[in-house]
Scaffold this motif. Structure first.
Motif, PDB file in Angstrom:
ATOM      1  N   LEU A  87       0.737  -1.274  -0.023  1.00 24.19           N
ATOM      2  CA  LEU A  87      -0.103   0.040  -0.147  1.00 24.19           C
ATOM      3  C   LEU A  87       1.053   1.286   0.035  1.00 24.19           C
ATOM      4  O   LEU A  87       0.667   2.263  -0.642  1.00 24.19           O
ATOM      5  CB  LEU A  87      -0.860   0.019   1.390  1.00 24.19           C
ATOM      6  CG  LEU A  87      -2.190  -0.802   1.079  1.00 24.19           C
ATOM      7  CD1 LEU A  87      -2.834  -1.287   2.508  1.00 24.19           C
ATOM      8  CD2 LEU A  87      -3.000  -0.527  -0.042  1.00 24.19           C
ATOM      9  N   ILE A  88       1.900   1.258   0.817  1.00 23.64           N
ATOM     10  CA  ILE A  88       3.088   2.463   0.659  1.00 23.64           C
ATOM     11  C   ILE A  88       3.591   2.643  -0.502  1.00 23.64           C
ATOM     12  O   ILE A  88       3.521   3.688  -1.068  1.00 23.64           O
ATOM     13  CB  ILE A  88       3.923   2.119   1.816  1.00 23.64           C
ATOM     14  CG1 ILE A  88       3.442   2.503   3.187  1.00 23.64           C
ATOM     15  CG2 ILE A  88       4.979   3.072   1.918  1.00 23.64           C
ATOM     16  CD1 ILE A  88       3.071   3.707   3.728  1.00 23.64           C
ATOM     17  N   LEU A  89       4.085   1.565  -1.093  1.00 22.80           N
ATOM     18  CA  LEU A  89       4.914   1.634  -2.436  1.00 22.80           C
ATOM     19  C   LEU A  89       4.016   1.913  -3.607  1.00 22.80           C
ATOM     20  O   LEU A  89       4.311   2.464  -4.337  1.00 22.80           O
ATOM     21  CB  LEU A  89       5.501   0.231  -2.635  1.00 22.80           C
ATOM     22  CG  LEU A  89       6.564   0.049  -1.676  1.00 22.80           C
ATOM     23  CD1 LEU A  89       7.227  -1.489  -1.710  1.00 22.80           C
ATOM     24  CD2 LEU A  89       7.964   0.914  -1.943  1.00 22.80           C
ATOM     25  N   SER A  90       2.739   1.558  -3.464  1.00 22.33           N
ATOM     26  CA  SER A  90       1.748   1.877  -4.597  1.00 22.33           C
ATOM     27  C   SER A  90       1.277   3.010  -4.610  1.00 22.33           C
ATOM     28  O   SER A  90       0.680   3.710  -5.364  1.00 22.33           O
ATOM     29  CB  SER A  90       0.588   0.826  -4.694  1.00 22.33           C
ATOM     30  OG  SER A  90       0.102   0.880  -3.382  1.00 22.33           O
ATOM     31  N   GLY A  91       1.505   3.869  -3.462  1.00 17.93           N
ATOM     32  CA  GLY A  91       0.812   5.211  -3.013  1.00 17.93           C
ATOM     33  C   GLY A  91      -0.720   5.365  -2.937  1.00 17.93           C
ATOM     34  O   GLY A  91      -1.266   6.241  -2.504  1.00 17.93           O
ATOM     35  N   TYR A  92      -1.094   3.866  -2.508  1.00 17.99           N
ATOM     36  CA  TYR A  92      -2.586   3.898  -2.397  1.00 17.99           C
ATOM     37  C   TYR A  92      -3.043   4.181  -0.739  1.00 17.99           C
ATOM     38  O   TYR A  92      -3.971   4.233  -0.236  1.00 17.99           O
ATOM     39  CB  TYR A  92      -3.206   2.528  -2.544  1.00 17.99           C
ATOM     40  CG  TYR A  92      -3.500   2.371  -3.715  1.00 17.99           C
ATOM     41  CD1 TYR A  92      -4.365   3.049  -4.719  1.00 17.99           C
ATOM     42  CD2 TYR A  92      -2.909   1.217  -4.669  1.00 17.99           C
ATOM     43  CE1 TYR A  92      -4.843   2.994  -5.859  1.00 17.99           C
ATOM     44  CE2 TYR A  92      -3.376   0.850  -6.013  1.00 17.99           C
ATOM     45  CZ  TYR A  92      -4.098   2.063  -6.581  1.00 17.99           C
ATOM     46  OH  TYR A  92      -4.581   1.659  -7.887  1.00 17.99           O
TER      47      TYR A  92
END
Lengths: 590, 41
Positions: A469-474
């Motif tokens: 979630l952090i890496l995808s920006g979600y």
């Protein structure tokens, strides 16, 4: 037994001496109070003690059994840790409030009757309010005001329930009550409010983050766990608590993910953890009650540890929002380590305390074939790891580098965190001493292959979700905002209510003034002033008209009568006519 | 002091990870569907 002082009295009387002692002696004195209370607890066998006869009733200040003893132990242990953490604070208000608060919590644990219970219950509310007020900020003042209002409401519900209960049963002693009837519902609501059961819960995440750095440690430990104790005592096996508990475990997760204030995130996770306990009480089996009590014990330690570590950050940097802090592991490595221990414990990692306690409640749900409940509890376990296990240490000590360069907090704070961290790990590795003091015999084995692997799977997938979630920006951005919950009703709704009441009541007020003061009173004044004239004219005008006086002459006659009556110089005939009318009226009225 | 503090801390997406999370969510949904529908198949 009578030669022992009640442990609650040790705290309460000790608090009164605090302002008169100075320097190092004060520190030693304050630390000795929980030690003395703990020694008293160890020496107390089961039974009823300190019975005071009062107004035809027996007040029991010491009902000692296995359930009350566990809470007595943990309340004194956490008081010692909390006092050690707060030792350098130069504010007697905080010290006195904390000691009275601890005395109230211990008093609730051993109260055997409703009167003494209510006294200690209210002491909890009042003393804890001062731990919020002591922050001495505008936000803290507002939060404390809302906090005490909510708790007064809860206290009144409890009091009303107690009075009806005593009237119905004739006794002030209490044990199992169970839901059924007005008295039990009122008592239930009173306890539920302190136990943060929805929709009575928003006071917690509103007030705790506004408390002082050291006050939050006591707050996180005492009020909600007193409610857990009392609920386990009076409402075990109440089905409603299962559903409420499940809701409490799941609902705060979403708020915690959005929240920017780290201590408020901990507030949400506190509700989540108390949810597990309420669910355990609702299930009501020996395993679930044991799980609830042991989880309360462990939770007090690791939640206090988390509040201490994040409090240390606030103490050293003056900041506690995700947006403002980060990268502190370089300059606060020990605090970071202690925070990680607390985070691992609340997440129920194997070899950390939550693992040996929370799993008992989840297992109890499984043994009772409550599939949906079990699923939500598992989801909540992953969720708590997500926000309290990862988010709190990640955004505080890692994440983005905020550029803040500080140092570790004072030694007493580190020592307090060290003791709590040590206990978190020690209980997990050697759970038997904890299991031995639980209310029922424990046959539960936490370290089985299936349990360890299952739990690790759950946690690792939770960590994977966070990373993705952090890496995808979600992952939702951290924003400075107040997330309203059901506190909308008294924050926004309260203002609306105030506005409506202002308009409605003040409108009635204005209308009343216009009608009664400006209108009716003036009218009555005019009428009473002109009354003799009108009465005289009423009698005389028909007589004049009959005798042929009309038109301008009649008008002049009327004006003459008005002038004569105004100046008090009326002819005798007119006076006689008025007197006659008066007598006729009196006759008719009689 | 307060005015200087950051109002928002956004999490910038790393290229490629949006695709990864979509794949993961599809796989997870299929897996859960299989688990829950298995008794009826």
């Amino acid at each position: 037994m009578t030669n022992l002082i009640p442990p609650s009295a040790i705290f309460i009387v000790g608090a009164l001496f605090v302002p008169f002692i100075k320097g190092r002696l004060k520190s030693v004195f304050m630390l000795l109070l929980p030690v003395a209370a703990f020694i008293t607890l160890v020496k107390m066998p089961e039974g009823k003690y300190w019975i005071v006869h009062f107004l035809d009733y027996d007040l029991i200040f010491g009902r000692v059994d296995r359930l009350s003893m566990v809470f007595g132990y943990i309340f004194t242990i956490i008081s010692f840790i909390g006092i050690l953490f707060a030792l350098k604070v130069k504010d007697d208000l905080q010290h006195i409030s904390a000691l009275l608060y601890a005395g109230g919590a211990v008093g609730v644990s051993f109260a055997g009757d409703f009167f003494s219970l209510y006294i200690f219950w209210e002491l909890l509310a009042v003393a804890s309010t001062f731990l919020i007020l002591a922050r001495r900020t505008k936000a803290a003042q507002n939060a404390a005001f809302r906090y005490i209002l909510v708790h007064i409401f809860g206290g009144l519900c409890l009091l009303a329930g107690i009075i009806i209960y005593i009237q119905n049963t004739g006794t002030i002693e209490f044990a199992y009550i169970g839901l059924g009837g007005l008295a039990s519902w009122l008592i239930f609501i009173g306890i539920a409010l302190n136990g943060v059961i929805p929709p009575l819960h928003p006071w917690l995440q509103d007030a705790y983050p506004e408390a002082t750095v050291t006050g939050a440690v006591f707050l996180s430990a005492l009020t909600t766990k007193s409610a857990v104790y009392l609920m386990a005592r009076t409402f075990p096996g109440t089905e409603l608590l299962i559903y409420m508990g499940v809701l409490m475990t799941a609902m705060p997760i979403f708020y915690a993910v959005l929240e920017n204030d780290i201590r408020r995130v901990l507030g949400y996770s506190l509700i989540n953890q108390v949810g597990f306990m309420m669910c355990g009480i609702g299930i009501g089996t020996q395993l679930s009650i044991n799980g609830t009590v042991s989880h309360a014990f462990c939770h007090i330690l690791y939640k206090a540890l988390l509040f201490m570590s994040t409090g240390s950050v606030l103490y050293m940097t003056g900041k506690i929002r995700c947006t403002d802090i980060g990268g502190l592991y370089k300059t606060m490595p020990l605090t970071c380590l202690f925070c990680m221990v607390g985070a691992a414990s609340i997440s129920a990692f194997p070899l950390f305390s939550g693992f040996v306690s929370k799993s008992m409640i989840v297992s109890a749900a499984s043994h009772g074939n409550m599939v949906a409940v079990w699923l939500v509890l598992q989801f909540a376990s992953a969720g708590v790891f997500h926000h309290a296990g990862i988010k709190v240490p990640f955004f505080t000590f890692f994440g983005h580098d905020s550029g803040i360069r500080t140092k570790e907090p004072p030694l007493n704070m580190l020592l307090a965190m060290g003791i709590a961290a040590f206990l978190c790990v020690a209980i997990a590795i050697f759970p038997r001493p904890l299991y031995d003091i639980l209310p029922y015999p424990v046959h539960y084995v936490p370290y089985t292959g299936a349990h360890v692997v299952g739990q690790l799977q759950l946690l690792m997938f939770g960590a994977l979700a966070f990373c993705l979630l952090i890496l995808s920006g979600y992952y939702p951005p951290e924003m400075r905002a107040i997330n309203l919950d059901t506190d909308w009703f008294y924050r926004k709704g309260g203002r609306l209510f105030y506005y409506i009441m202002d308009k409605a009541l003040n409108g009635i007020n204005r209308a009343s003034e216009r009608v009664f003061v400006g209108g009716l009173a003036g009218y009555l004044g005019r009428v009473s002033r002109d009354c003799p004239t009108r009465a005289a004219l009423l009698a005389m005008v028909p007589a004049w008209v009959i005798s042929g006086i009309t038109g301008e002459k009649l008008v002049l006659k009327k004006a003459g009568v008005r002038a004569a009556l105004r100046t008090g110089t009326s002819p005798i005939g007119i006076t006689a006519a008025i007197a006659t009318i008066f007598l006729v009226v009196v006759f008719l009225l009689m | 002091m307060d005015e200087e503090e950051k109002m928002v801390l956004s999490h910038e997406p790393v290229p490629g990870y949006k695709t990864v999370i979509h794949i993961v969510m599809v796989v997870a949904a299929l897996y859960l569907a299989f688990i829950f529908l298995k008794p009826y198949l």
